[in-house]
Write a protein that holds these residues in place. Structure first.
Motif, PDB file in Angstrom:
ATOM      1  N   ILE A   1     -11.554   3.098  -4.429  1.00 43.21           N
ATOM      2  CA  ILE A   1     -11.999   3.938  -3.318  1.00 43.21           C
ATOM      3  C   ILE A   1     -11.722   5.408  -3.616  1.00 43.21           C
ATOM      4  O   ILE A   1     -12.553   6.289  -3.377  1.00 43.21           O
ATOM      5  N   GLU A   2     -10.552   5.680  -4.181  1.00 46.35           N
ATOM      6  CA  GLU A   2     -10.205   7.046  -4.568  1.00 46.35           C
ATOM      7  C   GLU A   2     -11.171   7.559  -5.634  1.00 46.35           C
ATOM      8  O   GLU A   2     -11.616   8.719  -5.584  1.00 46.35           O
ATOM      9  N   ALA A   3     -11.515   6.703  -6.586  1.00 46.28           N
ATOM     10  CA  ALA A   3     -12.398   7.101  -7.688  1.00 46.28           C
ATOM     11  C   ALA A   3     -13.801   7.430  -7.197  1.00 46.28           C
ATOM     12  O   ALA A   3     -14.418   8.407  -7.646  1.00 46.28           O
ATOM     13  N   GLN A   4     -14.319   6.626  -6.280  1.00 46.89           N
ATOM     14  CA  GLN A   4     -15.688   6.872  -5.802  1.00 46.89           C
ATOM     15  C   GLN A   4     -15.728   8.042  -4.810  1.00 46.89           C
ATOM     16  O   GLN A   4     -16.689   8.826  -4.789  1.00 46.89           O
ATOM     17  N   LYS A   5     -14.676   8.190  -4.014  1.00 44.61           N
ATOM     18  CA  LYS A   5     -14.682   9.221  -2.973  1.00 44.61           C
ATOM     19  C   LYS A   5     -14.482  10.617  -3.541  1.00 44.61           C
ATOM     20  O   LYS A   5     -15.172  11.561  -3.158  1.00 44.61           O
ATOM     21  N   ASN A   6     -13.528  10.770  -4.471  1.00 45.00           N
ATOM     22  CA  ASN A   6     -13.165  12.103  -4.955  1.00 45.00           C
ATOM     23  C   ASN A   6     -13.684  12.436  -6.343  1.00 45.00           C
ATOM     24  O   ASN A   6     -13.568  13.591  -6.779  1.00 45.00           O
ATOM     25  N   HIS A   7     -14.231  11.440  -7.051  1.00 44.09           N
ATOM     26  CA  HIS A   7     -14.704  11.702  -8.417  1.00 44.09           C
ATOM     27  C   HIS A   7     -16.134  11.232  -8.655  1.00 44.09           C
ATOM     28  O   HIS A   7     -16.656  11.427  -9.756  1.00 44.09           O
TER      29      HIS A   7
ATOM     30  N   ASN B   1       0.819  -1.221   0.000  1.00 39.79           N
ATOM     31  CA  ASN B   1       0.000   0.000   0.000  1.00 39.79           C
ATOM     32  C   ASN B   1       0.847   1.263   0.000  1.00 39.79           C
ATOM     33  O   ASN B   1       0.417   2.320   0.469  1.00 39.79           O
ATOM     34  N   ASP B   2       2.075   1.156  -0.540  1.00 37.22           N
ATOM     35  CA  ASP B   2       3.003   2.283  -0.514  1.00 37.22           C
ATOM     36  C   ASP B   2       2.974   3.091  -1.805  1.00 37.22           C
ATOM     37  O   ASP B   2       3.905   3.848  -2.103  1.00 37.22           O
ATOM     38  N   ARG B   3       1.905   2.957  -2.582  1.00 39.87           N
ATOM     39  CA  ARG B   3       1.809   3.698  -3.843  1.00 39.87           C
ATOM     40  C   ARG B   3       1.090   5.039  -3.641  1.00 39.87           C
ATOM     41  O   ARG B   3       0.370   5.237  -2.665  1.00 39.87           O
ATOM     42  N   ASP B   4       1.263   5.911  -4.628  1.00 43.17           N
ATOM     43  CA  ASP B   4       0.522   7.171  -4.654  1.00 43.17           C
ATOM     44  C   ASP B   4      -0.772   6.913  -5.426  1.00 43.17           C
ATOM     45  O   ASP B   4      -0.898   7.245  -6.606  1.00 43.17           O
ATOM     46  N   PHE B   5      -1.743   6.306  -4.753  1.00 41.45           N
ATOM     47  CA  PHE B   5      -2.961   5.867  -5.428  1.00 41.45           C
ATOM     48  C   PHE B   5      -3.739   7.038  -6.018  1.00 41.45           C
ATOM     49  O   PHE B   5      -4.312   6.923  -7.101  1.00 41.45           O
ATOM     50  N   LYS B   6      -3.756   8.151  -5.320  1.00 44.64           N
ATOM     51  CA  LYS B   6      -4.497   9.311  -5.796  1.00 44.64           C
ATOM     52  C   LYS B   6      -3.978   9.764  -7.151  1.00 44.64           C
ATOM     53  O   LYS B   6      -4.740   9.925  -8.116  1.00 44.64           O
ATOM     54  N   ASN B   7      -2.670   9.979  -7.253  1.00 45.64           N
ATOM     55  CA  ASN B   7      -2.119  10.503  -8.503  1.00 45.64           C
ATOM     56  C   ASN B   7      -2.004   9.428  -9.583  1.00 45.64           C
ATOM     57  O   ASN B   7      -2.035   9.745 -10.779  1.00 45.64           O
TER      58      ASN B   7
ATOM     59  N   ALA C   1      -8.098  -6.581  -7.466  1.00 41.81           N
ATOM     60  CA  ALA C   1      -8.254  -5.295  -6.779  1.00 41.81           C
ATOM     61  C   ALA C   1      -7.554  -5.218  -5.438  1.00 41.81           C
ATOM     62  O   ALA C   1      -7.161  -4.133  -5.016  1.00 41.81           O
ATOM     63  N   GLY C   2      -7.425  -6.343  -4.726  1.00 39.91           N
ATOM     64  CA  GLY C   2      -6.851  -6.263  -3.383  1.00 39.91           C
ATOM     65  C   GLY C   2      -7.662  -5.336  -2.504  1.00 39.91           C
ATOM     66  O   GLY C   2      -8.877  -5.460  -2.382  1.00 39.91           O
ATOM     67  N   GLN C   3      -7.000  -4.349  -1.903  1.00 40.06           N
ATOM     68  CA  GLN C   3      -7.704  -3.382  -1.058  1.00 40.06           C
ATOM     69  C   GLN C   3      -8.476  -2.340  -1.862  1.00 40.06           C
ATOM     70  O   GLN C   3      -9.147  -1.495  -1.288  1.00 40.06           O
ATOM     71  N   SER C   4      -8.364  -2.393  -3.159  1.00 38.48           N
ATOM     72  CA  SER C   4      -9.111  -1.529  -4.103  1.00 38.48           C
ATOM     73  C   SER C   4      -8.924  -0.035  -3.812  1.00 38.48           C
ATOM     74  O   SER C   4      -9.881   0.741  -3.878  1.00 38.48           O
ATOM     75  N   PHE C   5      -7.695   0.374  -3.544  1.00 32.61           N
ATOM     76  CA  PHE C   5      -7.449   1.776  -3.236  1.00 32.61           C
ATOM     77  C   PHE C   5      -7.768   2.704  -4.406  1.00 32.61           C
ATOM     78  O   PHE C   5      -8.238   3.829  -4.203  1.00 32.61           O
ATOM     79  N   HIS C   6      -7.504   2.247  -5.638  1.00 28.02           N
ATOM     80  CA  HIS C   6      -7.835   3.091  -6.795  1.00 28.02           C
ATOM     81  C   HIS C   6      -9.345   3.276  -6.905  1.00 28.02           C
ATOM     82  O   HIS C   6      -9.830   4.382  -7.190  1.00 28.02           O
TER      83      HIS C   6
END
Length: 267
Positions: free
Chosen positions: A54-60, A18-24, A47-52
């Motif tokens: 989560i970012e997509a639904q939360k901020n977009h 989980n050390d990626r910059d998922f947002k960018n 997807a794993g933890q599906s951070f991408h």
């Protein structure tokens, strides 16, 4: 990925991935869409933890779906903020995509070198299923191994332990690989030994397992995609992509324009 780290010890796998910059990472993907046709739906494979997502639904406000083989990873994703558990499918790819019957997507992602979990036939089927689930202007984004960097590493392979401390105060030391990689004689399938050392104030636990990965070059995937009527674009040389996805190749696939049905107002 069928191993005990990804199943029984999923939280430790999550700690070290989980050390990626998922947002960018997501932002550069969304920036490829035209302003008049923004991405409104996204399917995250492996997807794993599906951070991408989560970012997509939360901020977009994007409608997101996810597929992974691990129920433990789904639980972690929900804990992190994945909002619609019924849209996180726990099943094996490529057949898992068939359970999504009516929805089509503007974006399908296959990151973390997810294709390495599949054999060649399964990759072909997955690409076909992805094409069938794309909207006409949809795109598939695939993360692949950089063959140059991979061969450079293999020419002088060394065991290296990386250390991180997780949110529970445990010190994790892991080596991936932790020993000699064994290669199949007829494919680029590798048996990779992995070791995790989990240290607390009371004791040290050792987790050892073998990860089975098949290496695909960009050329492999472009060839299979061409057979299915998908055109390709490589983003590796773009500085923003290279910075956000280091040591990887990012490939975009989309349906060839000559295969699309003309819109009613184009007739």
């Amino acid at each position: 990925m069928n191993n005990k780290l990804y199943k029984e010890f999923a939280s430790y796998y999550a700690d070290v991935t989980n050390d990626r910059d998922f947002k960018n990472q997501l932002e550069v993907i969304l920036a490829t869409y035209e302003p008049g046709r923004p991405c409104k739906s996204l399917l995250e494979l492996f997807a794993g933890q599906s951070f991408h997502s989560i970012e997509a639904q939360k901020n977009h406000g994007i409608d997101v779906w996810a597929i992974d083989s691990s129920m433990e990873m789904k639980r972690l994703a929900i804990a992190e903020g994945f909002q619609n558990p019924e849209k996180y499918i726990v099943a094996n790819l490529p057949e898992a995509m068939l359970s999504i019957e009516e929805t089509k997507f503007d974006c399908i992602t296959c990151l973390y070198n997810g294709l390495s979990n599949l054999n060649m036939e399964e990759v072909f089927i997955l690409l076909k299923n992805c094409k069938d689930k794309l909207n006409d202007s949809g795109k598939i984004f695939i993360e692949l191994h950089d063959i140059f960097l991979m061969t450079e590493y293999l020419s002088n392979q060394q065991v290296h332990y990386t250390e991180i401390e997780n949110s529970r105060g445990e010190l994790i030391k892991y080596a991936w690989p932790s020993g000699k990689i064994r290669w199949d004689r007829y494919t680029y399938r590798a048996e990779v030994p992995v070791q995790f050392l989990i240290q607390t104030s009371q004791r040290t636990d050792t987790i050892e397992f073998t990860s089975y990965d098949t290496m695909y070059s960009t050329e492999h995937i472009v060839f299979l995609a061409n057979l299915l009527g998908l055109e390709s674009m490589i983003y590796t040389e773009h500085p923003a992509w290279a910075a956000l996805y280091p040591n990887s190749v990012i490939l975009q696939l989309s349906i060839r324009k000559d295969l699309l049905k003309p819109a009613a107002n184009d007739k």
